[in-house]
Motif scaffolding. Structure first.
Motif, PDB file in Angstrom:
ATOM      1  N   VAL A   9       0.905  -1.259  -0.106  1.00 12.00           N
ATOM      2  CA  VAL A   9       0.201  -0.160   0.004  1.00 12.00           C
ATOM      3  C   VAL A   9       0.919   1.254  -0.017  1.00 12.00           C
ATOM      4  O   VAL A   9       1.638   1.350   0.773  1.00 12.00           O
ATOM      5  N   PRO A  10       0.745   2.133  -0.937  1.00 12.06           N
ATOM      6  CA  PRO A  10       1.678   3.256  -0.897  1.00 12.06           C
ATOM      7  C   PRO A  10       1.589   4.175   0.086  1.00 12.06           C
ATOM      8  O   PRO A  10       0.288   4.406   0.598  1.00 12.06           O
ATOM      9  N   ASP A  11       2.512   4.629   0.621  1.00 12.61           N
ATOM     10  CA  ASP A  11       2.532   5.847   1.480  1.00 12.61           C
ATOM     11  C   ASP A  11       1.473   6.813   0.966  1.00 12.61           C
ATOM     12  O   ASP A  11       1.681   7.153  -0.019  1.00 12.61           O
ATOM     13  N   GLY A  12       1.043   7.571   2.070  1.00  9.86           N
ATOM     14  CA  GLY A  12       0.096   8.830   1.521  1.00  9.86           C
ATOM     15  C   GLY A  12      -1.404   8.432   1.065  1.00  9.86           C
ATOM     16  O   GLY A  12      -2.219   9.197   0.865  1.00  9.86           O
ATOM     17  N   SER A  13      -1.605   7.042   0.507  1.00 11.23           N
ATOM     18  CA  SER A  13      -2.838   6.688  -0.053  1.00 11.23           C
ATOM     19  C   SER A  13      -3.737   6.446   1.084  1.00 11.23           C
ATOM     20  O   SER A  13      -3.544   6.394   2.126  1.00 11.23           O
ATOM     21  N   ARG A  14      -5.220   6.617   0.702  1.00  9.36           N
ATOM     22  CA  ARG A  14      -6.091   6.073   1.887  1.00  9.36           C
ATOM     23  C   ARG A  14      -6.078   5.108   2.227  1.00  9.36           C
ATOM     24  O   ARG A  14      -6.273   4.798   3.552  1.00  9.36           O
ATOM     25  N   MET A  15      -5.778   4.076   1.749  1.00 12.17           N
ATOM     26  CA  MET A  15      -5.504   2.618   2.367  1.00 12.17           C
ATOM     27  C   MET A  15      -4.376   2.713   3.411  1.00 12.17           C
ATOM     28  O   MET A  15      -4.305   1.861   4.308  1.00 12.17           O
ATOM     29  N   ALA A  16      -3.375   3.656   3.400  1.00  9.43           N
ATOM     30  CA  ALA A  16      -2.267   3.644   4.447  1.00  9.43           C
ATOM     31  C   ALA A  16      -2.775   4.579   5.560  1.00  9.43           C
ATOM     32  O   ALA A  16      -2.202   4.595   6.492  1.00  9.43           O
ATOM     33  N   GLN A  17      -3.856   5.384   5.255  1.00  4.76           N
ATOM     34  CA  GLN A  17      -4.263   6.209   6.803  1.00  4.76           C
ATOM     35  C   GLN A  17      -4.864   5.364   7.858  1.00  4.76           C
ATOM     36  O   GLN A  17      -5.674   4.371   7.549  1.00  4.76           O
ATOM     37  N   LYS A  18      -4.798   5.852   8.954  1.00  4.56           N
ATOM     38  CA  LYS A  18      -5.674   5.223  10.161  1.00  4.56           C
ATOM     39  C   LYS A  18      -6.961   5.276   9.911  1.00  4.56           C
ATOM     40  O   LYS A  18      -7.493   6.287   9.345  1.00  4.56           O
ATOM     41  N   GLY A  19      -7.458   4.219  10.167  1.00  3.50           N
ATOM     42  CA  GLY A  19      -9.209   4.313   9.997  1.00  3.50           C
ATOM     43  C   GLY A  19      -9.548   3.188   8.783  1.00  3.50           C
ATOM     44  O   GLY A  19     -10.645   2.838   8.674  1.00  3.50           O
TER      45      GLY A  19
END
Length: 106
Positions: A1-11
């Motif tokens: 999962v790329p850093d900064g993508s939505r999938m990498a965000q908490k939640g």
């Protein structure tokens, strides 16, 4: 999962988990759609996806979820691509994705 993508965000851990479970099935479909986008429409899969929504008679509103200016510019290119989506191309997309619902008895 790329850093900064939505999938990498908490939640969004649920989304990353769902992707891990489904990626083996989804990647070949996405690759076919990417080829269709490039070869027949000279566009990106992002524009194809938005254009498909614009062209789909069952979609009344298309909301763009861009977070960066360049994403908005890319998304707006879909307006021109939607005009190029012929019934044959829409049918080909349906055949690739195999997600078009059917009515009972049809």
């Amino acid at each position: 999962v790329p850093d900064g993508s939505r999938m990498a965000q908490k939640g969004y851990e649920w989304l990353a988990k769902r992707w891990d479970e489904q990626k083996a099935k989804q990647i070949p479909i996405v690759e076919k759609l990417m080829n269709l986008a490039k070869e027949k429409l000279d566009t990106t899969i992002t524009c194809l996806a938005i254009a498909w929504c614009i062209k789909n008679k069952n979609v009344s509103t298309v909301l763009l979820g861009a977070t960066k200016e360049h994403q908005i510019k890319e998304n707006l290119k879909a307006l021109a691509i939607a005009k190029k989506l012929t019934p044959d191309i829409m049918k080909e997309i349906d055949e690739i994705t195999n997600t078009k619902p059917t009515l009972p008895g049809h």
